[in-house]
Motif scaffolding. Structure first.
Motif, PDB file in Angstrom:
ATOM      1  N   GLY A 270      70.494  94.130  34.939  1.00 17.64           N
ATOM      2  CA  GLY A 270      71.235  93.145  35.705  1.00 17.64           C
ATOM      3  C   GLY A 270      72.221  93.713  36.706  1.00 17.64           C
ATOM      4  O   GLY A 270      72.085  94.848  37.185  1.00 17.64           O
ATOM      5  N   SER A 271      73.248  92.911  37.012  1.00 15.63           N
ATOM      6  CA  SER A 271      74.162  93.248  38.105  1.00 15.63           C
ATOM      7  C   SER A 271      74.970  94.504  37.832  1.00 15.63           C
ATOM      8  O   SER A 271      75.408  95.171  38.784  1.00 15.63           O
ATOM      9  CB  SER A 271      75.109  92.073  38.371  1.00 15.63           C
ATOM     10  N   THR A 272      75.200  94.849  36.570  1.00 21.20           N
ATOM     11  CA  THR A 272      75.970  96.048  36.255  1.00 21.20           C
ATOM     12  C   THR A 272      75.313  97.296  36.840  1.00 21.20           C
ATOM     13  O   THR A 272      75.997  98.267  37.190  1.00 21.20           O
ATOM     14  CB  THR A 272      76.112  96.202  34.723  1.00 21.20           C
ATOM     15  N   ALA A 273      73.993  97.264  36.962  1.00 19.94           N
ATOM     16  CA  ALA A 273      73.287  98.414  37.522  1.00 19.94           C
ATOM     17  C   ALA A 273      73.770  98.722  38.934  1.00 19.94           C
ATOM     18  O   ALA A 273      73.797  99.891  39.346  1.00 19.94           O
ATOM     19  CB  ALA A 273      71.780  98.159  37.525  1.00 19.94           C
ATOM     20  N   LEU A 292      70.761 106.968  36.655  1.00 20.70           N
ATOM     21  CA  LEU A 292      70.688 105.585  36.153  1.00 20.70           C
ATOM     22  C   LEU A 292      69.232 105.187  35.985  1.00 20.70           C
ATOM     23  O   LEU A 292      68.391 105.490  36.844  1.00 20.70           O
ATOM     24  CB  LEU A 292      71.355 104.630  37.154  1.00 20.70           C
ATOM     25  N   LEU A 293      68.939 104.516  34.891  1.00 22.27           N
ATOM     26  CA  LEU A 293      67.662 103.828  34.737  1.00 22.27           C
ATOM     27  C   LEU A 293      67.963 102.340  34.695  1.00 22.27           C
ATOM     28  O   LEU A 293      68.556 101.853  33.732  1.00 22.27           O
ATOM     29  CB  LEU A 293      66.934 104.276  33.470  1.00 22.27           C
ATOM     30  N   LYS A 294      67.604 101.642  35.776  1.00 17.87           N
ATOM     31  CA  LYS A 294      67.782 100.187  35.817  1.00 17.87           C
ATOM     32  C   LYS A 294      66.472  99.547  35.382  1.00 17.87           C
ATOM     33  O   LYS A 294      65.442  99.695  36.042  1.00 17.87           O
ATOM     34  CB  LYS A 294      68.137  99.724  37.230  1.00 17.87           C
ATOM     35  N   LEU A 295      66.536  98.835  34.273  1.00 19.81           N
ATOM     36  CA  LEU A 295      65.316  98.229  33.733  1.00 19.81           C
ATOM     37  C   LEU A 295      65.103  96.866  34.370  1.00 19.81           C
ATOM     38  O   LEU A 295      65.997  96.020  34.380  1.00 19.81           O
ATOM     39  CB  LEU A 295      65.439  98.090  32.212  1.00 19.81           C
ATOM     40  N   ARG A 296      63.919  96.651  34.918  1.00 21.25           N
ATOM     41  CA  ARG A 296      63.580  95.347  35.510  1.00 21.25           C
ATOM     42  C   ARG A 296      62.759  94.502  34.539  1.00 21.25           C
ATOM     43  O   ARG A 296      62.990  93.326  34.380  1.00 21.25           O
ATOM     44  CB  ARG A 296      62.790  95.565  36.794  1.00 21.25           C
ATOM     45  N   SER A 297      61.797  95.128  33.890  1.00 25.26           N
ATOM     46  CA  SER A 297      60.920  94.405  32.970  1.00 25.26           C
ATOM     47  C   SER A 297      61.356  94.667  31.532  1.00 25.26           C
ATOM     48  O   SER A 297      61.170  95.772  31.021  1.00 25.26           O
ATOM     49  CB  SER A 297      59.467  94.855  33.165  1.00 25.26           C
ATOM     50  N   GLU A 360      85.012  91.488  32.285  1.00 23.78           N
ATOM     51  CA  GLU A 360      84.695  92.356  33.419  1.00 23.78           C
ATOM     52  C   GLU A 360      84.538  93.805  32.987  1.00 23.78           C
ATOM     53  O   GLU A 360      85.206  94.273  32.073  1.00 23.78           O
ATOM     54  CB  GLU A 360      85.806  92.278  34.473  1.00 23.78           C
ATOM     55  N   VAL A 361      83.646  94.486  33.675  1.00 26.06           N
ATOM     56  CA  VAL A 361      83.529  95.930  33.498  1.00 26.06           C
ATOM     57  C   VAL A 361      84.015  96.574  34.793  1.00 26.06           C
ATOM     58  O   VAL A 361      83.663  96.131  35.889  1.00 26.06           O
ATOM     59  CB  VAL A 361      82.086  96.355  33.155  1.00 26.06           C
TER      60      VAL A 361
END
Length: 393
Positions: A270-273, A292-297, A360-361
């Motif tokens: 999500g948006s944190t990526a 970073l590994l941004k997972l979509r699926s 929030e982060v």
């Protein structure tokens, strides 16, 4: 050529739905996804779509109507969040079991109680085993693009699974961004006409839907449903490439940022990526080998691909914006570490649970996570496998 428009995530999704022009939308409003169907209802009232728009009395009824319309032979879409998704729970399983390619946009929001309208992934994670494909987007552009691709993925004859287009409530749903909106005709051509499979309204070929299915065949039917996820993984890759060729934005199962030589990596949804990307860029300038590994699926879960991407890292932090009560760690952590173990990638991992209920982060917290990974890298094992980021203890 498309045009760049300032749009909230919700309006970007509504715009995609207008361009797709589904046969049926049956919806019930809930914050923060209300604006999707509210905007789409205006399109309907203005004659911009010829959709059969059905206002129902609950989310359970909404998904029931959507499933029935899909079985009848229609292209069907919907949107919801949080308790709305939870109220659909019973029908989500039925939609998937009937292999109906309904597309549901989910503006992710915390589940009650106590009442909280802000973002976390509790709703999506709770529905992760309902038999739906789940795509997670980082921003309004991805919410728009994923909505369009979800139709093509779900409707492929080798897949035929319902699909969730997930994006963060308020952080994406209500945030204005510049979104590249493609021409109506181009989207229509890319999606193509709907080809119903055995529509119930084909009265010349009647059949029974939803029969009793006990010990003699139920197991085989579930096995077939599981097998569809193999095809779904390939469909996500192929449709992502096809989308890229036409519109210039290619998608896959995940996005790897500076992972080639990374020693320390974060896995996020999500948006944190997006924030993590900025942190990676800053730390890279300081000479740190981070990625970073941004997972979509998330469903199907690309276990082999994740293990291959992370196998050379020295330490990995897996960010969960949801809790799995009574489990050893959060749901994303459990899936990623299971994938690493199964594919013999021995990488020490730590679970960072953060942002529940919209907490929030901050960028400095992400820097601290990479600093914590230095200790994990040195020791070869996290002293505290599960940590809570930004909480008052």
């Amino acid at each position: 050529m498309g045009k760049v428009m300032p749009l909230e995530g919700n309006n970007a999704v509504a715009e995609a739905m207008r361009q797709i022009n589904p046969d049926v939308v049956a919806a019930y409003p809930i914050t923060p996804s209300t604006e999707i169907v509210q905007t789409f209802a205006k399109f309907h009232a203005n004659g911009q779509v010829d959709t059969n728009f059905v206002a129902v009395e609950s989310e359970h009824s909404a998904m029931s109507a959507c499933t029935a319309a899909a079985v009848a032979g229609g292209r069907v879409m919907n949107a919801t969040s949080s308790q709305g998704l939870a109220l659909m729970w019973e029908i989500l399983f039925i939609t998937a079991s009937l292999r109906q390619p309904v597309v549901l946009s989910v503006a992710n929001r915390a589940l009650s109680g106590n009442i909280n309208i802000h973002c976390d992934h509790s709703d999506g994670m709770g529905a992760r085993d309902c038999g739906w494909i789940q795509l997670y987007g980082e921003n309004a552009q991805e919410a728009y693009d994923n909505c369009i691709q979800a139709i093509a993925i779900a409707e492929r004859e080798d897949v035929r699974l319902p699909t969730m287009n997930c994006f963060d409530g308020f952080l994406v749903s209500h945030a204005y961004e510049l979104v590249e909106v493609e021409e109506d005709a181009a989207v229509k051509d890319w999606v193509g006409p709907y080809k119903a499979v055995r529509p119930l309204l084909d009265v010349k070929n009647p059949y029974t839907v939803g029969p009793l299915d006990l010990w003699d065949y139920y197991f085989e039917h579930k096995r077939n449903q599981i097998e569809a996820y193999v095809a779904a993984k390939e469909a996500i890759i192929e449709e992502g490439k096809r989308f890229g060729k036409v519109f210039g934005r290619e998608y896959g199962l995940m996005e790897c940022v500076d992972l080639e030589d990374a020693e320390l990596a974060i896995v996020a949804l999500g948006s944190t990526a997006g924030m993590v990307k900025d942190t990676v860029s800053e730390l890279r300038e300081a000479g740190k080998k981070v990625g970073l590994l941004k997972l979509r699926s998330f469903r199907p879960f690309p276990d082999a691909e994740i293990a291959a991407a992370l196998k050379n890292c020295k330490a990995v932090a897996i960010l969960d914006r949801a809790a799995s009560y009574g489990a050893a760690a959060g749901p994303l952590y459990a899936e990623v570490t299971s994938a690493l173990y199964a594919h013999k990638a021995e990488v020490p991992c730590v679970n960072m649970i953060y942002g529940l209920g919209g907490r929030e982060v901050q960028p400095e917290q992400l820097v601290d996570i990479y600093k914590a990974l230095e200790d994990v890298k040195s020791s070869g094992q996290p002293a505290q496998p599960v940590r809570f980021v930004g909480i008052r203890e």
